[in-house]
Scaffold this motif. Structure first.
Motif, PDB file in Angstrom:
ATOM      1  N   GLY B 298     -47.091  24.527  60.720  1.00  0.00           N
ATOM      2  CA  GLY B 298     -47.973  25.398  61.490  1.00  0.00           C
ATOM      3  C   GLY B 298     -48.059  26.809  60.972  1.00  0.00           C
ATOM      4  N   HIS B 299     -47.241  27.150  59.975  1.00  0.00           N
ATOM      5  CA  HIS B 299     -47.378  28.487  59.389  1.00  0.00           C
ATOM      6  C   HIS B 299     -46.867  28.476  57.960  1.00  0.00           C
ATOM      7  N   TYR B 300     -47.369  29.445  57.187  1.00  0.00           N
ATOM      8  CA  TYR B 300     -47.038  29.524  55.761  1.00  0.00           C
ATOM      9  C   TYR B 300     -46.043  30.652  55.491  1.00  0.00           C
ATOM     10  N   GLU B 301     -45.071  30.831  56.389  1.00  0.00           N
ATOM     11  CA  GLU B 301     -44.180  31.966  56.209  1.00  0.00           C
ATOM     12  C   GLU B 301     -43.323  31.846  54.952  1.00  0.00           C
ATOM     13  N   MET B 302     -43.054  30.600  54.569  1.00  0.00           N
ATOM     14  CA  MET B 302     -42.243  30.376  53.368  1.00  0.00           C
ATOM     15  C   MET B 302     -42.920  30.984  52.137  1.00  0.00           C
ATOM     16  N   VAL B 303     -44.247  30.831  52.054  1.00  0.00           N
ATOM     17  CA  VAL B 303     -44.993  31.421  50.937  1.00  0.00           C
ATOM     18  C   VAL B 303     -44.820  32.934  50.955  1.00  0.00           C
ATOM     19  N   GLU B 304     -44.830  33.491  52.157  1.00  0.00           N
ATOM     20  CA  GLU B 304     -44.671  34.939  52.280  1.00  0.00           C
ATOM     21  C   GLU B 304     -43.286  35.384  51.791  1.00  0.00           C
ATOM     22  N   LYS B 305     -42.273  34.573  52.102  1.00  0.00           N
ATOM     23  CA  LYS B 305     -40.912  34.953  51.700  1.00  0.00           C
ATOM     24  C   LYS B 305     -40.735  34.886  50.185  1.00  0.00           C
ATOM     25  N   VAL B 306     -41.211  33.811  49.538  1.00  0.00           N
ATOM     26  CA  VAL B 306     -41.102  33.805  48.075  1.00  0.00           C
ATOM     27  C   VAL B 306     -41.988  34.894  47.497  1.00  0.00           C
ATOM     28  N   GLY B 307     -43.091  35.192  48.211  1.00  0.00           N
ATOM     29  CA  GLY B 307     -43.960  36.282  47.769  1.00  0.00           C
ATOM     30  C   GLY B 307     -43.197  37.588  47.705  1.00  0.00           C
ATOM     31  N   LEU B 308     -42.384  37.862  48.740  1.00  0.00           N
ATOM     32  CA  LEU B 308     -41.575  39.087  48.746  1.00  0.00           C
ATOM     33  C   LEU B 308     -40.690  39.146  47.502  1.00  0.00           C
ATOM     34  N   TYR B 309     -40.031  38.018  47.220  1.00  0.00           N
ATOM     35  CA  TYR B 309     -39.143  37.970  46.054  1.00  0.00           C
ATOM     36  C   TYR B 309     -39.948  38.210  44.776  1.00  0.00           C
ATOM     37  N   TRP B 310     -41.099  37.568  44.690  1.00  0.00           N
ATOM     38  CA  TRP B 310     -41.908  37.677  43.477  1.00  0.00           C
ATOM     39  C   TRP B 310     -42.373  39.122  43.252  1.00  0.00           C
ATOM     40  N   HIS B 311     -42.793  39.796  44.313  1.00  0.00           N
ATOM     41  CA  HIS B 311     -43.225  41.185  44.164  1.00  0.00           C
ATOM     42  C   HIS B 311     -42.054  42.073  43.781  1.00  0.00           C
ATOM     43  N   PHE B 312     -40.881  41.720  44.303  1.00  0.00           N
ATOM     44  CA  PHE B 312     -39.702  42.501  43.960  1.00  0.00           C
ATOM     45  C   PHE B 312     -39.430  42.426  42.459  1.00  0.00           C
ATOM     46  N   VAL B 313     -39.573  41.215  41.910  1.00  0.00           N
ATOM     47  CA  VAL B 313     -39.360  41.040  40.472  1.00  0.00           C
ATOM     48  C   VAL B 313     -40.364  41.890  39.688  1.00  0.00           C
ATOM     49  N   ASP B 314     -41.596  41.929  40.162  1.00  0.00           N
ATOM     50  CA  ASP B 314     -42.634  42.754  39.557  1.00  0.00           C
ATOM     51  C   ASP B 314     -42.253  44.238  39.637  1.00  0.00           C
ATOM     52  N   LEU B 315     -41.753  44.623  40.801  1.00  0.00           N
ATOM     53  CA  LEU B 315     -41.340  46.012  41.035  1.00  0.00           C
ATOM     54  C   LEU B 315     -40.247  46.428  40.058  1.00  0.00           C
ATOM     55  N   VAL B 316     -39.286  45.527  39.861  1.00  0.00           N
ATOM     56  CA  VAL B 316     -38.196  45.829  38.933  1.00  0.00           C
ATOM     57  C   VAL B 316     -38.753  46.001  37.528  1.00  0.00           C
ATOM     58  N   TRP B 317     -39.715  45.160  37.164  1.00  0.00           N
ATOM     59  CA  TRP B 317     -40.274  45.260  35.817  1.00  0.00           C
ATOM     60  C   TRP B 317     -40.954  46.612  35.605  1.00  0.00           C
ATOM     61  N   VAL B 318     -41.598  47.121  36.660  1.00  0.00           N
ATOM     62  CA  VAL B 318     -42.227  48.439  36.556  1.00  0.00           C
ATOM     63  C   VAL B 318     -41.187  49.480  36.144  1.00  0.00           C
ATOM     64  N   PHE B 319     -39.985  49.368  36.717  1.00  0.00           N
ATOM     65  CA  PHE B 319     -38.941  50.328  36.379  1.00  0.00           C
ATOM     66  C   PHE B 319     -38.359  50.069  34.990  1.00  0.00           C
ATOM     67  N   VAL B 320     -38.133  48.804  34.664  1.00  0.00           N
ATOM     68  CA  VAL B 320     -37.594  48.486  33.339  1.00  0.00           C
ATOM     69  C   VAL B 320     -38.569  48.965  32.269  1.00  0.00           C
ATOM     70  N   PHE B 321     -39.847  48.738  32.500  1.00  0.00           N
ATOM     71  CA  PHE B 321     -40.901  49.154  31.566  1.00  0.00           C
ATOM     72  C   PHE B 321     -40.820  50.657  31.339  1.00  0.00           C
ATOM     73  N   THR B 322     -40.710  51.411  32.415  1.00  0.00           N
ATOM     74  CA  THR B 322     -40.644  52.864  32.271  1.00  0.00           C
ATOM     75  C   THR B 322     -39.407  53.300  31.513  1.00  0.00           C
ATOM     76  N   PHE B 323     -38.246  52.813  31.953  1.00  0.00           N
ATOM     77  CA  PHE B 323     -37.016  53.382  31.413  1.00  0.00           C
ATOM     78  C   PHE B 323     -36.631  52.796  30.078  1.00  0.00           C
ATOM     79  N   PHE B 324     -37.085  51.594  29.774  1.00  0.00           N
ATOM     80  CA  PHE B 324     -36.732  51.026  28.473  1.00  0.00           C
ATOM     81  C   PHE B 324     -37.777  51.332  27.417  1.00  0.00           C
ATOM     82  N   TYR B 325     -39.041  51.319  27.793  1.00  0.00           N
ATOM     83  CA  TYR B 325     -40.088  51.402  26.774  1.00  0.00           C
ATOM     84  C   TYR B 325     -40.816  52.741  26.740  1.00  0.00           C
ATOM     85  N   LEU B 326     -40.910  53.417  27.878  1.00  0.00           N
ATOM     86  CA  LEU B 326     -41.720  54.633  27.894  1.00  0.00           C
ATOM     87  C   LEU B 326     -40.906  55.897  27.705  1.00  0.00           C
ATOM     88  N   VAL B 327     -39.889  56.068  28.546  1.00  0.00           N
ATOM     89  CA  VAL B 327     -39.170  57.346  28.578  1.00  0.00           C
ATOM     90  C   VAL B 327     -38.392  57.580  27.277  1.00  0.00           C
TER      91      VAL B 327
END
Lengths: 127, 327
Positions: B298-327
Protein backbone atom coordinates in the motif's frame (compact mmCIF):
# COMPACT_ATOMS: atom_id res chain seq x y z
CA UNK A 1 -0.03 11.45 -1.87
CA UNK A 2 -0.99 14.77 -3.32
CA UNK A 3 1.61 17.22 -4.50
CA UNK A 4 0.56 19.92 -2.08
CA UNK A 5 2.45 18.26 0.78
CA UNK A 6 5.71 19.21 -0.90
CA UNK A 7 7.14 22.65 -0.50
CA UNK A 8 7.72 23.73 -4.04
CA UNK A 9 9.75 26.87 -3.59
CA UNK A 10 13.51 27.17 -3.87
CA UNK A 11 15.77 30.24 -3.50
CA UNK A 12 13.53 31.48 -0.64
CA UNK A 13 10.46 31.62 -2.80
CA UNK A 14 12.13 33.26 -5.77
CA UNK A 15 11.35 30.24 -7.88
CA UNK A 16 8.14 28.33 -7.39
CA UNK A 17 7.43 25.14 -9.28
CA UNK A 18 4.08 23.79 -10.29
CA UNK A 19 4.73 20.19 -9.37
CA UNK A 20 7.28 18.13 -7.50
CA UNK A 21 8.65 16.70 -10.75
CA UNK A 22 9.36 20.10 -12.23
CA UNK A 23 11.05 21.09 -8.99
CA UNK A 24 13.32 18.04 -9.27
CA UNK A 25 14.32 19.01 -12.81
CA UNK A 26 14.83 22.59 -11.70
CA UNK A 27 17.17 21.50 -8.94
CA UNK A 28 19.03 19.26 -11.39
CA UNK A 29 19.60 22.21 -13.70
CA UNK A 30 20.80 24.32 -10.80
CA UNK A 31 23.21 21.61 -9.56
CA UNK A 32 24.52 21.10 -13.09
CA UNK A 33 25.21 24.81 -13.50
CA UNK A 34 27.09 24.88 -10.20
CA UNK A 35 29.14 21.82 -11.20
CA UNK A 36 29.94 23.34 -14.60
CA UNK A 37 31.12 26.54 -12.89
CA UNK A 38 33.36 24.44 -10.63
CA UNK A 39 34.84 22.46 -13.51
CA UNK A 40 35.44 25.56 -15.64
CA UNK A 41 37.13 27.34 -12.73
CA UNK A 42 39.21 24.22 -12.06
CA UNK A 43 40.41 24.10 -15.67
CA UNK A 44 40.88 27.81 -16.35
CA UNK A 45 42.26 28.69 -12.90
CA UNK A 46 41.98 32.49 -13.27
CA UNK A 47 45.07 34.25 -11.98
CA UNK A 48 43.02 36.68 -9.85
CA UNK A 49 41.57 33.87 -7.78
CA UNK A 50 44.97 32.43 -6.97
CA UNK A 51 45.64 34.97 -4.24
CA UNK A 52 45.57 33.87 -0.65
CA UNK A 53 42.59 34.91 1.43
CA UNK A 54 42.15 33.75 5.05
CA UNK A 55 44.80 31.08 4.74
CA UNK A 56 43.66 29.52 1.47
CA UNK A 57 43.44 30.49 -2.18
CA UNK A 58 40.26 32.37 -3.09
CA UNK A 59 39.46 29.74 -5.71
CA UNK A 60 39.48 27.06 -3.01
CA UNK A 61 37.07 29.08 -0.88
CA UNK A 62 34.79 29.35 -3.91
CA UNK A 63 34.96 25.58 -4.43
CA UNK A 64 34.12 24.91 -0.79
CA UNK A 65 31.21 27.34 -0.75
CA UNK A 66 29.79 25.96 -4.01
CA UNK A 67 30.10 22.45 -2.57
CA UNK A 68 28.12 23.44 0.51
CA UNK A 69 25.49 25.03 -1.74
CA UNK A 70 25.21 21.78 -3.69
CA UNK A 71 25.06 19.79 -0.46
CA UNK A 72 22.21 22.00 0.75
CA UNK A 73 20.10 21.41 -2.35
CA UNK A 74 20.80 17.68 -2.44
CA UNK A 75 19.79 17.32 1.21
CA UNK A 76 16.86 19.71 1.08
CA UNK A 77 15.25 18.72 -2.21
CA UNK A 78 16.51 15.25 -3.10
CA UNK A 79 16.49 13.90 0.44
CA UNK A 80 13.24 15.78 1.15
CA UNK A 81 14.58 17.53 4.24
CA UNK A 82 12.58 20.56 3.13
CA UNK A 83 9.38 18.61 3.78
CA UNK A 84 10.45 17.29 7.18
CA UNK A 85 9.78 18.92 10.53
CA UNK A 86 12.22 21.55 11.71
CA UNK A 87 13.18 19.24 14.57
CA UNK A 88 14.44 16.59 12.19
CA UNK A 89 16.22 19.16 10.04
CA UNK A 90 17.99 20.56 13.08
CA UNK A 91 18.91 17.14 14.50
CA UNK A 92 20.63 16.19 11.27
CA UNK A 93 22.24 19.45 10.30
CA UNK A 94 23.35 20.92 13.62
CA UNK A 95 24.85 17.62 14.80
CA UNK A 96 26.88 17.26 11.62
CA UNK A 97 27.95 20.88 11.38
CA UNK A 98 29.07 20.98 14.99
CA UNK A 99 31.03 17.71 14.96
CA UNK A 100 32.59 18.20 11.54
CA UNK A 101 33.59 21.80 12.20
CA UNK A 102 35.24 20.69 15.42
CA UNK A 103 37.08 17.83 13.70
CA UNK A 104 38.22 20.08 10.86
CA UNK A 105 39.47 22.75 13.24
CA UNK A 106 41.44 20.39 15.48
CA UNK A 107 43.08 18.36 12.72
CA UNK A 108 43.93 21.18 10.34
CA UNK A 109 45.52 23.24 13.09
CA UNK A 110 47.52 20.20 14.13
CA UNK A 111 48.56 19.46 10.53
CA UNK A 112 49.69 23.03 10.10
CA UNK A 113 51.70 22.84 13.31
CA UNK A 114 53.47 19.64 12.28
CA UNK A 115 54.31 21.26 8.94
CA UNK A 116 55.87 24.21 10.76
CA UNK A 117 57.94 21.94 13.01
CA UNK A 118 59.32 19.99 10.05
CA UNK A 119 59.84 23.14 7.99
CA UNK A 120 61.90 24.83 10.71
CA UNK A 121 64.58 22.34 9.87
CA UNK A 122 64.59 19.67 12.50
CA UNK A 123 64.05 17.03 9.87
CA UNK A 124 65.54 16.79 6.41
CA UNK A 125 63.67 14.80 3.80
CA UNK A 126 65.80 15.87 0.90
CA UNK A 127 68.29 13.03 0.62
CA UNK B 1 5.18 9.01 3.41
CA UNK B 2 2.95 9.80 6.33
CA UNK B 3 -0.33 9.88 4.44
CA UNK B 4 -0.30 6.15 3.90
CA UNK B 5 0.48 5.43 7.52
CA UNK B 6 -2.09 6.37 10.10
CA UNK B 7 -1.04 9.52 11.87
CA UNK B 8 -3.73 9.59 14.50
CA UNK B 9 -2.34 8.13 17.67
CA UNK B 10 -4.63 6.42 20.09
CA UNK B 11 -3.53 6.58 23.70
CA UNK B 12 -2.89 2.85 23.85
CA UNK B 13 -0.68 3.11 20.72
CA UNK B 14 1.64 5.61 22.34
CA UNK B 15 3.98 2.94 23.68
CA UNK B 16 3.09 0.37 21.07
CA UNK B 17 4.99 1.79 18.14
CA UNK B 18 2.26 4.05 16.91
CA UNK B 19 4.10 7.17 17.96
CA UNK B 20 6.12 8.97 15.29
CA UNK B 21 8.77 11.36 16.49
CA UNK B 22 9.37 14.16 13.97
CA UNK B 23 6.28 12.89 12.11
CA UNK B 24 8.59 10.52 10.32
CA UNK B 25 8.29 6.76 10.24
CA UNK B 26 10.59 4.42 12.15
CA UNK B 27 12.37 3.21 9.02
CA UNK B 28 13.08 6.68 7.73
CA UNK B 29 14.38 7.89 11.07
CA UNK B 30 16.70 4.92 11.34
CA UNK B 31 17.97 5.66 7.83
CA UNK B 32 18.70 9.21 9.00
CA UNK B 33 20.58 7.87 12.02
CA UNK B 34 22.66 5.74 9.70
CA UNK B 35 23.29 8.61 7.30
CA UNK B 36 24.44 10.96 10.04
CA UNK B 37 26.86 8.40 11.45
CA UNK B 38 28.12 7.45 8.00
CA UNK B 39 28.61 11.12 7.19
CA UNK B 40 30.86 11.32 10.23
CA UNK B 41 32.88 8.34 8.98
CA UNK B 42 33.41 10.05 5.65
CA UNK B 43 34.27 13.36 7.24
CA UNK B 44 36.80 11.47 9.36
CA UNK B 45 38.45 10.25 6.16
CA UNK B 46 38.32 13.61 4.42
CA UNK B 47 39.58 15.53 7.43
CA UNK B 48 42.43 13.04 7.84
CA UNK B 49 43.23 13.75 4.20
CA UNK B 50 43.21 17.46 5.00
CA UNK B 51 45.51 16.84 7.95
CA UNK B 52 48.07 15.02 5.83
CA UNK B 53 47.81 17.62 3.15
CA UNK B 54 48.38 20.50 5.57
CA UNK B 55 51.27 18.56 7.04
CA UNK B 56 52.86 18.29 3.57
CA UNK B 57 51.47 21.51 2.16
CA UNK B 58 54.64 22.29 0.21
CA UNK B 59 54.90 18.93 -1.55
CA UNK B 60 51.43 17.46 -2.04
CA UNK B 61 50.71 16.08 -5.55
CA UNK B 62 48.63 18.30 -7.84
CA UNK B 63 45.41 16.49 -8.76
CA UNK B 64 45.31 17.95 -12.28
CA UNK B 65 48.64 16.33 -13.07
CA UNK B 66 47.56 12.94 -11.75
CA UNK B 67 43.99 12.54 -13.00
CA UNK B 68 44.30 13.69 -16.58
CA UNK B 69 43.02 10.70 -18.52
CA UNK B 70 39.93 10.45 -20.65
CA UNK B 71 38.71 7.33 -22.43
CA UNK B 72 39.87 7.04 -26.07
CA UNK B 73 42.04 10.14 -25.72
CA UNK B 74 45.33 8.50 -25.00
CA UNK B 75 48.18 10.84 -24.20
CA UNK B 76 45.93 13.91 -24.26
CA UNK B 77 46.16 16.03 -21.14
CA UNK B 78 42.51 16.22 -20.05
CA UNK B 79 42.42 17.10 -16.38
CA UNK B 80 39.11 16.89 -14.53
CA UNK B 81 36.88 16.15 -17.52
CA UNK B 82 36.39 12.53 -16.59
CA UNK B 83 35.60 13.11 -12.91
CA UNK B 84 33.25 15.91 -13.96
CA UNK B 85 31.49 13.42 -16.20
CA UNK B 86 31.29 10.93 -13.31
CA UNK B 87 29.80 13.67 -11.13
CA UNK B 88 27.11 14.34 -13.71
CA UNK B 89 26.33 10.62 -14.01
CA UNK B 90 25.87 10.40 -10.24
CA UNK B 91 23.78 13.56 -9.97
CA UNK B 92 21.62 12.34 -12.83
CA UNK B 93 21.08 8.96 -11.20
CA UNK B 94 20.12 10.88 -8.08
CA UNK B 95 17.46 12.71 -10.09
CA UNK B 96 16.00 9.48 -11.49
CA UNK B 97 15.91 8.21 -7.90
CA UNK B 98 13.85 11.20 -6.70
CA UNK B 99 11.58 10.74 -9.67
CA UNK B 100 11.13 7.09 -8.63
CA UNK B 101 10.29 8.18 -5.09
CA UNK B 102 7.85 10.73 -6.44
CA UNK B 103 6.19 8.16 -8.68
CA UNK B 104 5.98 5.91 -5.63
CA UNK B 105 3.98 8.56 -3.80
CA UNK B 106 1.48 8.45 -6.63
CA UNK B 107 1.48 4.63 -6.62
CA UNK B 108 2.58 4.47 -10.25
CA UNK B 109 4.30 1.11 -10.37
CA UNK B 110 5.49 1.32 -13.99
CA UNK B 111 7.13 4.68 -13.51
CA UNK B 112 8.84 3.53 -10.31
CA UNK B 113 10.18 0.50 -12.16
CA UNK B 114 11.44 2.60 -15.05
CA UNK B 115 13.18 5.21 -12.89
CA UNK B 116 14.67 2.58 -10.56
CA UNK B 117 16.14 0.85 -13.61
CA UNK B 118 17.68 4.12 -14.81
CA UNK B 119 19.12 4.72 -11.33
CA UNK B 120 20.71 1.28 -11.28
CA UNK B 121 22.25 1.87 -14.71
CA UNK B 122 23.62 5.24 -13.60
CA UNK B 123 25.14 3.70 -10.48
CA UNK B 124 26.70 0.90 -12.50
CA UNK B 125 28.24 3.39 -14.94
CA UNK B 126 29.66 5.31 -12.00
CA UNK B 127 31.21 2.23 -10.37
CA UNK B 128 32.65 1.23 -13.75
CA UNK B 129 34.16 4.68 -14.22
CA UNK B 130 35.72 4.49 -10.82
CA UNK B 131 37.23 1.13 -11.67
CA UNK B 132 38.72 2.68 -14.82
CA UNK B 133 40.08 5.56 -12.75
CA UNK B 134 41.68 3.07 -10.36
CA UNK B 135 43.17 1.13 -13.25
CA UNK B 136 44.88 4.26 -14.58
CA UNK B 137 46.04 5.24 -11.12
CA UNK B 138 47.47 1.81 -10.31
CA UNK B 139 49.21 1.32 -13.66
CA UNK B 140 50.59 4.83 -13.81
CA UNK B 141 51.75 6.33 -17.03
CA UNK B 142 55.27 7.72 -16.96
CA UNK B 143 56.91 6.17 -13.93
CA UNK B 144 59.23 7.92 -11.49
CA UNK B 145 62.14 7.26 -9.18
CA UNK B 146 62.43 7.44 -5.41
CA UNK B 147 65.34 8.54 -3.25
CA UNK B 148 66.48 7.14 0.09
CA UNK B 149 64.52 9.89 1.83
CA UNK B 150 61.30 8.87 0.12
CA UNK B 151 61.23 11.79 -2.33
CA UNK B 152 59.68 11.09 -5.71
CA UNK B 153 61.49 12.47 -8.76
CA UNK B 154 59.65 12.68 -12.06
CA UNK B 155 61.28 13.47 -15.39
CA UNK B 156 60.42 16.30 -17.78
CA UNK B 157 61.98 17.87 -20.86
CA UNK B 158 64.29 20.79 -20.19
CA UNK B 159 62.78 22.96 -22.94
CA UNK B 160 59.19 21.98 -22.23
CA UNK B 161 58.75 21.33 -18.51
CA UNK B 162 55.04 20.61 -18.98
CA UNK B 163 55.85 17.47 -20.95
CA UNK B 164 56.65 14.42 -18.86
CA UNK B 165 59.19 11.82 -19.93
CA UNK B 166 58.40 8.15 -19.46
CA UNK B 167 60.97 5.79 -17.95
CA UNK B 168 61.15 3.73 -21.13
CA UNK B 169 62.42 6.79 -23.00
CA UNK B 170 65.18 7.36 -20.48
CA UNK B 171 66.38 3.90 -19.63
CA UNK B 172 69.59 2.71 -21.20
CA UNK B 173 69.28 -1.01 -21.37
CA UNK B 174 71.99 -2.87 -19.46
CA UNK B 175 71.90 -6.65 -19.79
CA UNK B 176 71.88 -8.24 -16.36
CA UNK B 177 71.08 -11.47 -14.61
CA UNK B 178 68.34 -10.26 -12.27
CA UNK B 179 65.14 -12.23 -12.84
CA UNK B 180 61.82 -12.26 -11.07
CA UNK B 181 61.99 -14.70 -8.17
CA UNK B 182 59.04 -17.08 -7.92
CA UNK B 183 58.28 -19.46 -5.09
CA UNK B 184 58.89 -22.38 -7.45
CA UNK B 185 62.44 -21.28 -8.16
CA UNK B 186 64.32 -21.63 -4.93
CA UNK B 187 64.68 -23.28 -1.61
CA UNK B 188 62.60 -20.63 0.01
CA UNK B 189 58.95 -20.96 -0.72
CA UNK B 190 58.13 -17.36 -1.11
CA UNK B 191 58.21 -15.00 -4.03
CA UNK B 192 59.06 -11.33 -4.26
CA UNK B 193 57.09 -8.26 -5.34
CA UNK B 194 57.00 -7.62 -9.08
CA UNK B 195 60.25 -6.12 -10.30
CA UNK B 196 60.02 -2.75 -12.05
CA UNK B 197 60.66 -2.79 -15.81
CA UNK B 198 63.97 -0.98 -15.37
CA UNK B 199 66.75 -1.09 -12.80
CA UNK B 200 68.04 2.01 -11.03
CA UNK B 201 71.34 1.68 -12.93
CA UNK B 202 69.61 1.72 -16.28
CA UNK B 203 67.74 4.88 -15.38
CA UNK B 204 70.82 6.67 -14.04
CA UNK B 205 72.95 5.73 -17.05
CA UNK B 206 70.23 6.75 -19.46
CA UNK B 207 69.60 10.01 -17.62
CA UNK B 208 73.29 10.96 -17.62
CA UNK B 209 73.58 10.43 -21.35
CA UNK B 210 70.48 12.46 -22.23
CA UNK B 211 71.05 16.22 -21.75
CA UNK B 212 67.44 17.18 -22.62
CA UNK B 213 65.90 15.68 -19.50
CA UNK B 214 65.67 17.26 -16.04
CA UNK B 215 64.13 16.27 -12.72
CA UNK B 216 60.77 17.49 -11.48
CA UNK B 217 60.65 17.39 -7.68
CA UNK B 218 57.76 16.98 -5.27
CA UNK B 219 58.26 20.45 -3.81
CA UNK B 220 55.88 23.26 -4.71
CA UNK B 221 56.91 26.88 -5.25
CA UNK B 222 54.95 29.98 -4.15
CA UNK B 223 52.82 29.91 -7.29
CA UNK B 224 51.72 26.35 -6.68
CA UNK B 225 53.81 24.72 -9.41
CA UNK B 226 56.20 21.83 -8.89
CA UNK B 227 59.85 22.90 -8.71
CA UNK B 228 61.92 21.73 -11.67
CA UNK B 229 65.66 21.38 -11.20
CA UNK B 230 68.30 22.64 -13.61
CA UNK B 231 70.33 20.07 -15.53
CA UNK B 232 73.30 20.48 -13.17
CA UNK B 233 71.22 20.01 -10.03
CA UNK B 234 69.49 17.09 -11.67
CA UNK B 235 72.80 15.35 -12.40
CA UNK B 236 73.69 15.72 -8.74
CA UNK B 237 70.33 14.50 -7.43
CA UNK B 238 70.03 11.50 -9.74
CA UNK B 239 72.73 9.71 -7.78
CA UNK B 240 70.51 9.63 -4.68
CA UNK B 241 67.94 7.47 -6.44
CA UNK B 242 67.26 4.12 -4.79
CA UNK B 243 64.05 2.77 -6.34
CA UNK B 244 62.19 2.77 -9.62
CA UNK B 245 58.49 3.38 -9.04
CA UNK B 246 55.87 2.51 -11.63
CA UNK B 247 52.22 3.19 -10.89
CA UNK B 248 50.86 3.11 -7.38
CA UNK B 249 50.26 0.76 -4.49
CA UNK B 250 49.78 1.30 -0.77
CA UNK B 251 53.52 1.62 -0.15
CA UNK B 252 54.78 3.93 -2.87
CA UNK B 253 53.41 5.69 -5.91
CA UNK B 254 54.85 7.60 -8.84
CA UNK B 255 52.76 10.72 -8.15
CA UNK B 256 54.48 11.93 -5.01
CA UNK B 257 53.70 11.65 -1.33
CA UNK B 258 52.97 8.09 -0.22
CA UNK B 259 49.91 9.16 1.75
CA UNK B 260 48.35 10.56 -1.42
CA UNK B 261 47.81 7.12 -2.93
CA UNK B 262 46.70 5.68 0.41
CA UNK B 263 44.00 8.31 0.78
CA UNK B 264 43.00 7.93 -2.84
CA UNK B 265 42.47 4.21 -2.37
CA UNK B 266 40.71 4.54 0.98
CA UNK B 267 38.41 7.46 0.25
CA UNK B 268 37.37 6.68 -3.31
CA UNK B 269 37.38 2.98 -2.45
CA UNK B 270 35.11 3.48 0.54
CA UNK B 271 32.85 5.67 -1.53
CA UNK B 272 32.89 3.22 -4.44
CA UNK B 273 31.95 0.47 -2.02
CA UNK B 274 28.98 2.56 -0.90
CA UNK B 275 27.91 3.07 -4.50
CA UNK B 276 28.29 -0.64 -5.13
CA UNK B 277 26.15 -1.57 -2.11
CA UNK B 278 23.68 1.11 -3.20
CA UNK B 279 23.40 -0.53 -6.61
CA UNK B 280 22.87 -3.95 -5.00
CA UNK B 281 20.20 -2.60 -2.65
CA UNK B 282 18.55 -0.76 -5.54
CA UNK B 283 18.44 -3.98 -7.53
CA UNK B 284 16.74 -5.77 -4.64
CA UNK B 285 14.18 -2.99 -4.30
CA UNK B 286 13.75 -2.91 -8.08
CA UNK B 287 12.71 -6.57 -8.10
CA UNK B 288 10.43 -6.00 -5.12
CA UNK B 289 8.73 -3.24 -7.09
CA UNK B 290 8.53 -5.51 -10.10
CA UNK B 291 6.80 -8.35 -8.24
CA UNK B 292 4.43 -5.85 -6.63
CA UNK B 293 5.49 -6.12 -2.99
CA UNK B 294 4.96 -2.42 -2.34
CA UNK B 295 1.76 -2.33 -4.37
CA UNK B 296 0.35 -4.91 -1.94
CA UNK B 297 1.82 -3.13 1.06
CA UNK B 298 0.00 0.00 0.00
CA UNK B 299 2.96 2.36 0.04
CA UNK B 300 6.38 2.77 -1.55
CA UNK B 301 8.22 3.92 1.55
CA UNK B 302 10.99 1.40 0.96
CA UNK B 303 11.88 3.17 -2.30
CA UNK B 304 12.07 6.40 -0.35
CA UNK B 305 14.44 4.87 2.20
CA UNK B 306 16.90 3.50 -0.36
CA UNK B 307 16.48 6.85 -2.09
CA UNK B 308 17.78 8.58 1.05
CA UNK B 309 20.82 6.31 1.05
CA UNK B 310 21.40 6.85 -2.65
CA UNK B 311 21.29 10.64 -2.35
CA UNK B 312 23.64 10.44 0.59
CA UNK B 313 26.16 8.59 -1.57
CA UNK B 314 25.78 11.34 -4.17
CA UNK B 315 26.27 13.97 -1.46
CA UNK B 316 29.49 12.33 -0.32
CA UNK B 317 30.77 12.29 -3.89
CA UNK B 318 30.19 16.04 -4.13
CA UNK B 319 32.58 16.45 -1.21
CA UNK B 320 35.13 13.91 -2.43
CA UNK B 321 35.09 15.62 -5.84
CA UNK B 322 35.82 18.99 -4.26
CA UNK B 323 38.50 17.94 -1.84
CA UNK B 324 40.27 15.35 -3.95
CA UNK B 325 40.06 16.83 -7.42
CA UNK B 326 39.35 20.55 -7.18
CA UNK B 327 40.94 22.09 -4.11
Amino acid sequence: MADNTHKLEIFRGLLKFRSNQSKIWGVLIFLSIVTIIEVVLGIVKPEVLMNIFLGAKIINWIFIILTLVKAYYIAWDFMHLRDETSGLQASVVITLIFLIAYLVFILLVEGNYIFDVMYEGFVSWNF
Amino acid sequence: MSSTISTTIEDEDLWGGGNQPFKSSYGKLMMWFFIVSDALTFSGFLVAYGFSRFKNIDSWPIADEVFNHFPFLHGVDAPMYYVALMTFVLIFSSVTMVLAVDAGHHMQKDKVTFYMALTIIGGAIFVGSQAWEWKNFINGEYGAVETTGGQIYQFVYKDNPKKRVGLEEIAFEIPDERVQHDSKQGVWFYNEPTLPSFTVDEIITGFNSNPDIVIKTEKIDEKGNKIILSREESLEKINEVKYVVEGANLVRNEYGNRLFADFFFFITGFHGFHVFSGVVINIIIFFNVLVGTYERRGHYEMVEKVGLYWHFVDLVWVFVFTFFYLV
